[in-house]
Design a protein around this motif. Structure first.
Motif, mmCIF file in Angstrom:
data_model
loop_
_atom_site.group_PDB
_atom_site.id
_atom_site.type_symbol
_atom_site.label_atom_id
_atom_site.label_comp_id
_atom_site.label_asym_id
_atom_site.label_seq_id
_atom_site.Cartn_x
_atom_site.Cartn_y
_atom_site.Cartn_z
ATOM 1 N N ARG A 184 6.543 10.173 -10.595
ATOM 2 C CA ARG A 184 6.011 9.082 -11.404
ATOM 3 C C ARG A 184 6.119 9.334 -12.884
ATOM 4 O O ARG A 184 5.794 10.409 -13.370
ATOM 5 N N HIS A 194 3.492 10.508 -6.499
ATOM 6 C CA HIS A 194 2.575 9.595 -5.818
ATOM 7 C C HIS A 194 2.179 10.178 -4.473
ATOM 8 O O HIS A 194 3.030 10.428 -3.623
ATOM 9 N N ASP A 198 0.771 2.803 -0.921
ATOM 10 C CA ASP A 198 0.172 1.618 -1.536
ATOM 11 C C ASP A 198 0.383 0.424 -0.611
ATOM 12 O O ASP A 198 1.500 0.197 -0.130
ATOM 13 N N HIS A 273 -4.386 -3.532 -5.156
ATOM 14 C CA HIS A 273 -3.746 -2.979 -3.958
ATOM 15 C C HIS A 273 -4.652 -1.880 -3.419
ATOM 16 O O HIS A 273 -5.556 -1.431 -4.120
ATOM 17 N N HIS A 275 -4.693 1.982 -2.373
ATOM 18 C CA HIS A 275 -3.999 3.271 -2.336
ATOM 19 C C HIS A 275 -4.694 4.095 -1.257
ATOM 20 O O HIS A 275 -5.901 4.308 -1.302
HETATM 21 ZN ZN ZN Z 1 -1.000 4.542 -5.079
#
Ligand code: ZN
Length: 293
Positions: A184, A194, A198, A273, A275
């Motif tokens: 990332r 990450h 997600d 979202h 995670h």
């Molecule tokens: Zn995430």
């Protein structure tokens, strides 16, 4: 390739165990042969960010298995055949790795079981977020460091191993990004890869427990936003982040599919979202290995 497996490997667990200890490179072939018969959960994927399944053979009681830094590993199975599940860090170097196994029957005997970590390369993802979530103020940095220390303690939870299937239910409906492991770059600066999956969903969408669990932590954190940690047993944990609402309390027992929280956009996000991180032996692994898709 199944035709390369010597016949003796299939002729009984005791023989197989001796062979596997003598020829550790065959562990993955054995796991492959068993996977071909029926799917096991999590699916084996001995790569950085994956899970190795190591056949420990038969024993009257559950063997103890230890990974790097003597971190206890999840051992599942029964007296006929035990399996160690090893979470492999995204930072692992491909090549040979070892776990140490102490068998209940044989007292203090320690066996080394070797396995091979295959290479896997992950893509780079570039994201834009609020500048204050990348270049932290002194105050935010201090807060983040306190939270990181707390998270380390939560991640070290190791309770009684789970019984039954480890196939998980997706914690919320929605499109799943294949973003686990991506390197990332936030606002042009490299950060940790990450460490979860997600799932795109609107704020307020219900989040459920992927397996039976005990709620072991709930809070509002700088990067992760409103967060719930679930303990599935034996060092297998789920972390749900960026929640708009938390509807469970620490200590509560929840079942597979039971509502625990709602999707949101709290913490460092580009939009609403869920995670979802899955940890094994204090290591984030790809949640997709636990899902039937
Ligand atoms: Zn995430």
């Amino acid at each position: 390739m199944p035709e390369l497996i010597p016949k003796t490997l299939c002729s009984g667990h005791a023989t197989r165990r001796r062979l596997l200890l003598a020829l550790p490179g065959l562990v993955s072939l054995s796991a492959w042969a068993r996977n071909a018969e029926h799917t096991v959960w999590p699916r084996a994927s001995a790569v950085p960010g994956g899970v190795a399944r190591l056949d420990l053979g038969p024993a009257a009681s559950r063997p103890q298995a230890l990974g790097d830094d003597d971190v206890p590993l999840l051992v599942v199975g029964d007296a006929i055949s035990w399996t160690a599940l090893v979470g492999i860090p995204l930072s692992a170097t491909p090549g040979e790795a070892l776990v140490r196994v102490r068998s209940g029957e044989e007292g203090r005997t320690l066996d080394n079981v070797a396995y091979t970590i295959a290479p896997k390369s992950y893509r780079t993802q570039r994201l834009k977020v609020a500048p204050g979530k990348v270049d932290l103020s002194a105050q935010d940095l201090a807060r983040h460091e306190r939270e990181r220390a707390h998270q380390k303690e939560v991640m070290a939870t190791f309770s009684a191993p789970p019984s039954g299937d480890l196939k998980m239910q997706a914690p919320t409906p929605g499109r799943r990004s294949g973003s686990f492991g991506l390197r990332r770059v936030f606002n042009g600066q490299s950060r940790n890869p990450h460490s979860g999956m997600d799932i795109a969903a609107a704020t307020g969408t219900s989040v459920v427990s992927p397996l039976p669990a005990t709620v072991i932590d709930a809070g509002d954190y700088f990067f992760n936003g409103r967060t719930v940690w679930l303990d599935h047993g034996g060092g297998l944990l789920s972390m749900m982040c960026h929640l708009s609402r938390i509807d469970v309390r620490v200590g509560e027992r929840v079942q597979t599919g039971q509502h625990i929280a709602a999707v949101g956009a709290t913490g460092r996000v580009t939009g609403p979202h869920l995670h979802w991180t899955v940890c094994l032996n204090r290591t984030a692994v790809d949640p997709a290995l636990f899902l039937d898709v």
